[in-house]
Design a protein around this motif. Sequence first.
Motif, PDB file in Angstrom:
ATOM      1  N   MET A   1     -26.387 -39.542  28.860  1.00 18.77           N
ATOM      2  CA  MET A   1     -25.792 -40.724  29.490  1.00 18.77           C
ATOM      3  C   MET A   1     -26.768 -41.406  30.439  1.00 18.77           C
ATOM      4  N   ALA A   2     -27.605 -40.609  31.137  1.00 13.86           N
ATOM      5  CA  ALA A   2     -28.540 -41.181  32.107  1.00 13.86           C
ATOM      6  C   ALA A   2     -29.564 -42.091  31.444  1.00 13.86           C
ATOM      7  N   ARG A   3     -29.900 -41.800  30.181  1.00 12.71           N
ATOM      8  CA  ARG A   3     -30.900 -42.600  29.471  1.00 12.71           C
ATOM      9  C   ARG A   3     -30.314 -43.802  28.761  1.00 12.71           C
ATOM     10  N   ARG A   4     -28.994 -43.962  28.821  1.00  9.82           N
ATOM     11  CA  ARG A   4     -28.356 -45.027  28.058  1.00  9.82           C
ATOM     12  C   ARG A   4     -27.653 -46.028  28.968  1.00  9.82           C
ATOM     13  N   ALA A   5     -27.369 -47.191  28.402  1.00 12.73           N
ATOM     14  CA  ALA A   5     -26.682 -48.239  29.151  1.00 12.73           C
ATOM     15  C   ALA A   5     -25.172 -48.035  29.086  1.00 12.73           C
ATOM     16  N   ILE A   6     -24.488 -48.568  30.081  1.00  9.71           N
ATOM     17  CA  ILE A   6     -23.023 -48.549  30.097  1.00  9.71           C
ATOM     18  C   ILE A   6     -22.520 -49.741  29.290  1.00  9.71           C
ATOM     19  N   PRO A   7     -21.685 -49.521  28.287  1.00 10.89           N
ATOM     20  CA  PRO A   7     -21.213 -50.653  27.481  1.00 10.89           C
ATOM     21  C   PRO A   7     -20.349 -51.602  28.303  1.00 10.89           C
ATOM     22  N   SER A   8     -20.393 -52.845  27.938  1.00 11.89           N
ATOM     23  CA  SER A   8     -19.603 -53.856  28.631  1.00 11.89           C
ATOM     24  C   SER A   8     -18.120 -53.645  28.365  1.00 11.89           C
ATOM     25  N   PRO A   9     -17.271 -53.905  29.365  1.00 15.08           N
ATOM     26  CA  PRO A   9     -15.824 -53.805  29.123  1.00 15.08           C
ATOM     27  C   PRO A   9     -15.267 -54.989  28.350  1.00 15.08           C
ATOM     28  N   TYR A  10     -16.103 -55.972  28.071  1.00 13.65           N
ATOM     29  CA  TYR A  10     -15.634 -57.189  27.411  1.00 13.65           C
ATOM     30  C   TYR A  10     -16.147 -57.251  25.980  1.00 13.65           C
ATOM     31  N   ARG A  11     -15.256 -57.625  25.060  1.00 12.17           N
ATOM     32  CA  ARG A  11     -15.603 -57.766  23.649  1.00 12.17           C
ATOM     33  C   ARG A  11     -15.360 -59.222  23.232  1.00 12.17           C
ATOM     34  N   TYR A  12     -16.308 -59.756  22.485  1.00 13.83           N
ATOM     35  CA  TYR A  12     -16.272 -61.175  22.121  1.00 13.83           C
ATOM     36  C   TYR A  12     -16.235 -61.342  20.609  1.00 13.83           C
ATOM     37  N   ALA A  13     -15.708 -62.466  20.196  1.00 18.23           N
ATOM     38  CA  ALA A  13     -15.744 -62.883  18.798  1.00 18.23           C
ATOM     39  C   ALA A  13     -16.094 -64.360  18.770  1.00 18.23           C
ATOM     40  N   GLU A  14     -17.239 -64.658  18.162  1.00 25.09           N
ATOM     41  CA  GLU A  14     -17.742 -66.045  18.093  1.00 25.09           C
ATOM     42  C   GLU A  14     -17.848 -66.651  19.493  1.00 25.09           C
ATOM     43  N   GLY A  15     -18.307 -65.842  20.455  1.00 25.13           N
ATOM     44  CA  GLY A  15     -18.528 -66.323  21.812  1.00 25.13           C
ATOM     45  C   GLY A  15     -17.289 -66.389  22.683  1.00 25.13           C
ATOM     46  N   GLU A  16     -16.126 -66.066  22.142  1.00 27.08           N
ATOM     47  CA  GLU A  16     -14.887 -66.115  22.927  1.00 27.08           C
ATOM     48  C   GLU A  16     -14.437 -64.703  23.303  1.00 27.08           C
ATOM     49  N   LEU A  17     -13.952 -64.549  24.526  1.00 24.70           N
ATOM     50  CA  LEU A  17     -13.446 -63.274  24.989  1.00 24.70           C
ATOM     51  C   LEU A  17     -12.178 -62.909  24.227  1.00 24.70           C
ATOM     52  N   LYS A  18     -12.134 -61.676  23.690  1.00 23.42           N
ATOM     53  CA  LYS A  18     -10.971 -61.240  22.922  1.00 23.42           C
ATOM     54  C   LYS A  18     -10.371 -59.930  23.431  1.00 23.42           C
ATOM     55  N   ILE A  19     -11.206 -59.012  23.899  1.00 22.44           N
ATOM     56  CA  ILE A  19     -10.715 -57.695  24.305  1.00 22.44           C
ATOM     57  C   ILE A  19     -11.349 -57.319  25.639  1.00 22.44           C
ATOM     58  N   VAL A  20     -10.538 -56.712  26.496  1.00 26.43           N
ATOM     59  CA  VAL A  20     -11.012 -56.148  27.752  1.00 26.43           C
ATOM     60  C   VAL A  20     -10.614 -54.680  27.768  1.00 26.43           C
ATOM     61  N   VAL A  21     -11.578 -53.803  27.951  1.00 32.10           N
ATOM     62  CA  VAL A  21     -11.303 -52.368  27.972  1.00 32.10           C
ATOM     63  C   VAL A  21     -11.716 -51.796  29.319  1.00 32.10           C
ATOM     64  N   VAL A  22     -11.350 -50.560  29.563  1.00 32.25           N
ATOM     65  CA  VAL A  22     -11.771 -49.854  30.778  1.00 32.25           C
ATOM     66  C   VAL A  22     -13.183 -49.317  30.545  1.00 32.25           C
ATOM     67  N   ALA A  23     -14.127 -49.767  31.342  1.00 34.19           N
ATOM     68  CA  ALA A  23     -15.524 -49.376  31.140  1.00 34.19           C
ATOM     69  C   ALA A  23     -15.778 -48.001  31.742  1.00 34.19           C
ATOM     70  N   PRO A  24     -16.524 -47.146  31.047  1.00 37.07           N
ATOM     71  CA  PRO A  24     -16.914 -45.863  31.643  1.00 37.07           C
ATOM     72  C   PRO A  24     -17.872 -46.082  32.797  1.00 37.07           C
ATOM     73  N   ASP A  25     -18.030 -45.072  33.622  1.00 40.48           N
ATOM     74  CA  ASP A  25     -18.810 -45.217  34.838  1.00 40.48           C
ATOM     75  C   ASP A  25     -19.662 -43.964  35.036  1.00 40.48           C
ATOM     76  N   PHE A  26     -20.942 -44.151  35.334  1.00 44.40           N
ATOM     77  CA  PHE A  26     -21.836 -43.015  35.514  1.00 44.40           C
ATOM     78  C   PHE A  26     -21.431 -42.164  36.713  1.00 44.40           C
ATOM     79  N   ALA A  27     -21.037 -42.799  37.793  1.00 44.43           N
ATOM     80  CA  ALA A  27     -20.670 -42.056  39.003  1.00 44.43           C
ATOM     81  C   ALA A  27     -19.457 -41.171  38.766  1.00 44.43           C
TER      82      ALA A  27
END
Length: 451
Positions: free
Chosen positions: A327-353
Amino acid sequence: MHRWNAMRASFWFLPCVIVALAIALAVTLTHLDGSALEQWMKRYPRLFGASAAGGREMLSTVAGSMISVVGIVFSMTLVALALASSQYSSRVLRTFMRSRVTQASIGIFAGIFVYCLIVLRGVHGTDDSVFVPVLAVSVAMLLAIVGVVVLIVFIHHIALSIQASTILANIAEETIDAMASIFPQMDDPSLANQSQADAAAAALVETLCWIAVPAPKSGYLQSVDHAALLHIACEGKLIVRVERDVGQFVLADTPIFSVSGESASARTACALHATIAVSPYRTVEQDPAFGVRQLVDVALKALSPGVNDTTTAVQCLDYIGAVMATMARRAIPSPYRYAEGELKIVVVAPDFASMLAAAFDQIRRSAGGNVAVILRMIASIDMLGSLAVGKGRQEDLLAQLDYLAEISARTVPAPHDSALVARRLAPVRRALAAGCVRRSQAAPPSLRCES
């Protein structure tokens, strides 16, 4: 995917498949016997020649032996499960149940038993007619030999699988695979210019009106089908917010989704319910925190006064370090998901801390006075500090180091041990406080095998 994972972790699916194949093999070989085999019978009479009585006796012997072995295999498996549950943690049992060797062994023994029963039914020996499916009987003899080999392999597998190192390695491997599928690489092109889009999405979310979609039942959120969720959002011109992270416990009739859009309806709620799996237990596939939870549970059991197994606790910290390094070597995925530039899904983002706290907090609180465990936690944080990318992660690791310094000062009475812990803490604290990533400062060139 949820159903497939559930079947893969069951004791019935693979054995049933093998039994079905054994039935098909028995029926096929019984019908293949005929004139085409007469030449072989004449050429090798000692191998293929068998009377009806002899065929029945051999098939009965093999069938009786295999059903006895099935009972032995079940008994050994249950003993291993009980031992793992009492000595390590009940949450590691699914690792045993997912073992292909155990499932295949049960299926092979049961399959040989069913095969012999079906072939035995096809053996006829009366005054009027005699029919002995010679090929099927010969295959039964070969299957009996295969069963002996499988039994030896199964006993070896059980002896290995109840060892702490094997259990921890299997949990860590599964957790690392889950993290690799969830957390993107730091150089992932999809992360480019994401912060600006996410800032706009966060501002948009605060202005929307949301309609709650309650959970269908109580349990742990085991998985979310993000592709199906995105399809529903695009088709209905909706924005869907997932209110719980995978692995969290949800209560029936409390919000599991929130929906924004004019086309939201009862059918939308039903469709959203179909994209999630709520279960009495957690799994690692979309919930790597559960893998960390299993390793922590084993460490806590090892540190309990009734067990007092420091070596196992240290092994747990080694594998926790390996998992957190991914996990330390990787990025945290965004909580936002888009389709054709429009916001469609919001999820709970994981957190390193929070993942770091889940990995170390409970072990630290149970390791008071145990110098070996405290030193290994310091070494793990040192290793993670050399891999973690980003100032925020360095600060999280520094906070964990401060907690270790505090518990060491409070619970380690011997001056020699206290001085040893302090000597280990000082250079690690300096490196983390300076935001140093030693691997990027003066690391020698490295060669990686690409195969």
